[in-house]
Write a protein that holds these residues in place. Structure first.
Motif, mmCIF file in Angstrom:
data_model
loop_
_atom_site.group_PDB
_atom_site.id
_atom_site.type_symbol
_atom_site.label_atom_id
_atom_site.label_comp_id
_atom_site.label_asym_id
_atom_site.label_seq_id
_atom_site.Cartn_x
_atom_site.Cartn_y
_atom_site.Cartn_z
ATOM 1 N N TRP A 9 0.835 -1.210 0.000
ATOM 2 C CA TRP A 9 0.000 0.000 0.000
ATOM 3 C C TRP A 9 0.868 1.258 0.000
ATOM 4 O O TRP A 9 0.534 2.256 -0.646
ATOM 5 C CB TRP A 9 -0.975 -0.001 1.178
ATOM 6 C CG TRP A 9 -2.213 -0.791 0.883
ATOM 7 C CD1 TRP A 9 -2.547 -2.022 1.377
ATOM 8 C CD2 TRP A 9 -3.293 -0.412 0.009
ATOM 9 N NE1 TRP A 9 -3.758 -2.437 0.864
ATOM 10 C CE2 TRP A 9 -4.241 -1.462 0.028
ATOM 11 C CE3 TRP A 9 -3.551 0.706 -0.783
ATOM 12 C CZ2 TRP A 9 -5.431 -1.427 -0.712
ATOM 13 C CZ3 TRP A 9 -4.722 0.754 -1.524
ATOM 14 C CH2 TRP A 9 -5.643 -0.298 -1.486
ATOM 15 N N THR A 24 -12.420 8.496 -4.970
ATOM 16 C CA THR A 24 -12.901 7.959 -3.682
ATOM 17 C C THR A 24 -12.991 9.091 -2.660
ATOM 18 O O THR A 24 -13.790 9.025 -1.729
ATOM 19 C CB THR A 24 -11.982 6.841 -3.135
ATOM 20 O OG1 THR A 24 -10.654 7.334 -3.093
ATOM 21 C CG2 THR A 24 -12.048 5.596 -3.983
ATOM 22 N N SER A 28 -15.752 9.632 0.040
ATOM 23 C CA SER A 28 -15.512 9.586 1.493
ATOM 24 C C SER A 28 -15.890 10.908 2.151
ATOM 25 O O SER A 28 -16.380 10.926 3.294
ATOM 26 C CB SER A 28 -14.087 9.147 1.819
ATOM 27 O OG SER A 28 -13.164 9.916 1.142
ATOM 28 N N ALA A 49 -7.800 3.661 8.335
ATOM 29 C CA ALA A 49 -7.356 3.410 6.953
ATOM 30 C C ALA A 49 -7.626 4.663 6.116
ATOM 31 O O ALA A 49 -8.320 4.620 5.102
ATOM 32 C CB ALA A 49 -8.033 2.169 6.363
ATOM 33 N N GLY A 51 -5.860 6.458 4.097
ATOM 34 C CA GLY A 51 -5.233 6.739 2.804
ATOM 35 C C GLY A 51 -4.526 8.082 2.873
ATOM 36 O O GLY A 51 -3.873 8.412 3.879
ATOM 37 N N ASP A 80 -3.501 5.030 9.340
ATOM 38 C CA ASP A 80 -3.374 4.055 8.246
ATOM 39 C C ASP A 80 -2.152 3.200 8.579
ATOM 40 O O ASP A 80 -1.243 3.662 9.268
ATOM 41 C CB ASP A 80 -3.165 4.778 6.907
ATOM 42 C CG ASP A 80 -3.464 3.891 5.709
ATOM 43 O OD1 ASP A 80 -4.524 4.072 5.074
ATOM 44 O OD2 ASP A 80 -2.625 3.006 5.399
ATOM 45 N N PHE A 81 -2.132 1.951 8.101
ATOM 46 C CA PHE A 81 -0.964 1.111 8.419
ATOM 47 C C PHE A 81 0.187 1.296 7.436
ATOM 48 O O PHE A 81 1.258 0.759 7.644
ATOM 49 C CB PHE A 81 -1.353 -0.356 8.580
ATOM 50 C CG PHE A 81 -1.575 -1.167 7.307
ATOM 51 C CD1 PHE A 81 -1.847 -0.570 6.090
ATOM 52 C CD2 PHE A 81 -1.528 -2.558 7.351
ATOM 53 C CE1 PHE A 81 -2.070 -1.328 4.948
ATOM 54 C CE2 PHE A 81 -1.731 -3.321 6.225
ATOM 55 C CZ PHE A 81 -2.003 -2.693 5.019
ATOM 56 N N ALA A 82 -0.043 2.050 6.340
ATOM 57 C CA ALA A 82 1.013 2.244 5.337
ATOM 58 C C ALA A 82 1.707 3.590 5.594
ATOM 59 O O ALA A 82 1.088 4.650 5.439
ATOM 60 C CB ALA A 82 0.414 2.214 3.938
ATOM 61 N N MET A 85 1.215 6.345 3.050
ATOM 62 C CA MET A 85 -0.131 6.948 3.056
ATOM 63 C C MET A 85 -0.213 7.991 4.176
ATOM 64 O O MET A 85 -0.745 9.092 3.982
ATOM 65 C CB MET A 85 -1.208 5.882 3.288
ATOM 66 C CG MET A 85 -1.450 4.956 2.114
ATOM 67 S SD MET A 85 -2.332 5.805 0.774
ATOM 68 C CE MET A 85 -2.734 4.409 -0.289
ATOM 69 N N GLN A 110 -6.564 -3.240 12.644
ATOM 70 C CA GLN A 110 -7.000 -4.499 13.275
ATOM 71 C C GLN A 110 -6.585 -4.562 14.738
ATOM 72 O O GLN A 110 -7.002 -5.464 15.474
ATOM 73 C CB GLN A 110 -6.401 -5.701 12.524
ATOM 74 C CG GLN A 110 -6.880 -5.764 11.091
ATOM 75 C CD GLN A 110 -6.104 -6.747 10.234
ATOM 76 O OE1 GLN A 110 -6.612 -7.272 9.276
ATOM 77 N NE2 GLN A 110 -4.857 -7.003 10.555
ATOM 78 N N GLY A 127 -11.880 1.042 3.715
ATOM 79 C CA GLY A 127 -10.712 0.624 4.481
ATOM 80 C C GLY A 127 -10.933 -0.734 5.123
ATOM 81 O O GLY A 127 -10.451 -1.760 4.627
#
Ligand SMILES: C[S@@+](CC[C@H](N)C(=O)[O-])C[C@H]1O[C@@H](n2cnc3c(N)ncnc32)[C@H](O)[C@@H]1O
Length: 285
Positions: A9, A24, A28, A49, A51, A80-82, A85, A110, A127
């Motif tokens: 990602w 998107t 959103s 998430a 982005g 976000d986990f990336a 991002m 998570q 997400g």
């Protein structure tokens, strides 16, 4: 957290910001505005998430407008986990000059490192529905909400109801060799592509008063080839072709490009996809 997935990602972040997010992002931000009127004064808002921060942008603007009008100061945490991002979200939201009203953090949705019952509203646009452990994602969003707090999410509808999904996946699946096609896992998000499936899953993960509505939009891509390259790089659509040989990939590319060329009417012409998603709005039980 899957490091491979967050790296993929991160690698996709600039392309997503340039080609995916303008589209998107419109959806959103509409999701945010659907519930903005139900937020309490000075809300603490979480974006899971995020982005490059399109939904968070609407949330920050909401808090800035409220602060200017009444002096109330809410706050926005964009996660976000990336890392790439989050870096883009930080840059985009930083341009709003909101100071410490907004925080951008690398967080796995998570397993959020955030306090229980610390937010008035939580959002996730396209997400959580993608997470390998989607249930953990919904439950974490519920955990960090105070009881009665508001949750809103956007989730794609399936290929039968959503031309974007049908036109992206159809020509890929049609050209995949049986060896690859038969080994593909059924995409988990199809279980919640229907309003009933989404409502059922959210109610089993800590939410009540669930309202699901349809939201339609249009995505445009500059050319057929740009759209194909974005699909290849995107960790979601790219997973379909991850185990193809070079020759198999060339056949898929031809199938996709010929479908897109027929839609656009030429290699240098833009193409247009009708897209349809569900908005689910709920309360933490
Ligand atoms: C399709 S993008 C949506 C981004 C943004 N919400 C929007 O609407 O433009 C999916 C996002 O989910 C993030 N993501 C995927 N798995 C995640 C996880 N386990 N925890 C946090 N973020 C995750 C990706 O990094 C990516 O930014």
């Amino acid at each position: 957290m899957s490091t491979d997935l967050s790296t993929s990602w991160s690698r996709h972040a600039r392309t997503y910001a340039r080609l995916g997010a303008p589209f998107t992002g419109y959806i959103s931000q509409s999701l945010f505005h659907t519930v903005a009127g139900r937020l309490p004064p000075a809300p603490q808002i979480l974006d899971v998430a995020c982005g490059n921060g399109e939904l968070s942008r609407a949330a920050v603007l909401h808090c800035l407008a409220e602060r200017a009008a009444s002096g109330h100061t809410g706050g926005v945490v964009a996660t976000d986990f990336a890392p790439e991002m989050v870096a883009l979200a930080s840059k985009n939201l930083g341009a709003l000059d909101a100071g410490d009203l907004v925080r951008c953090e690398v967080q796995d949705g998570q397993a959020l490192a955030l306090e229980t019952a610390s937010f008035d509203a939580a959002f996730s646009a396209f997400g959580i529905f993608l997470f390998p452990d989607r249930h953990a994602g919904w439950r974490e969003a519920a955990r960090v909400l105070r009881p009665g707090g508001i949750f809103a999410t956007a989730v794609w509808r399936g290929p039968n109801d959503n031309a974007l999904a049908r036109l992206q996946m159809g020509p890929v699946i049609a050209a995949l060799p049986a060896r690859v096609r038969d080994a593909l896992p059924r995409p988990g998000w199809l279980d919640i592509a229907s309003a009933e499936g989404l409502e059922q899953e959210l109610s089993s993960c800590g939410f009540s008063e669930i309202e699901v509505s349809v939201f339609d939009a249009v995505l445009t891509a500059p050319t057929p080839r740009v759209m194909w390259e974005m699909m290849r790089e995107n960790p979601g659509t790219g997973a379909l072709i991850g185990s193809c040989t070079e020759a198999e990939l060339a056949a898929v590319e031809q199938s996709v490009l010929s479908t897109f060329l027929a839609m656009s009417g030429g290699p240098d012409r833009s193409l247009r996809f009708e897209a349809s998603c569900h908005f689910a709005v709920a309360r933490r039980s």
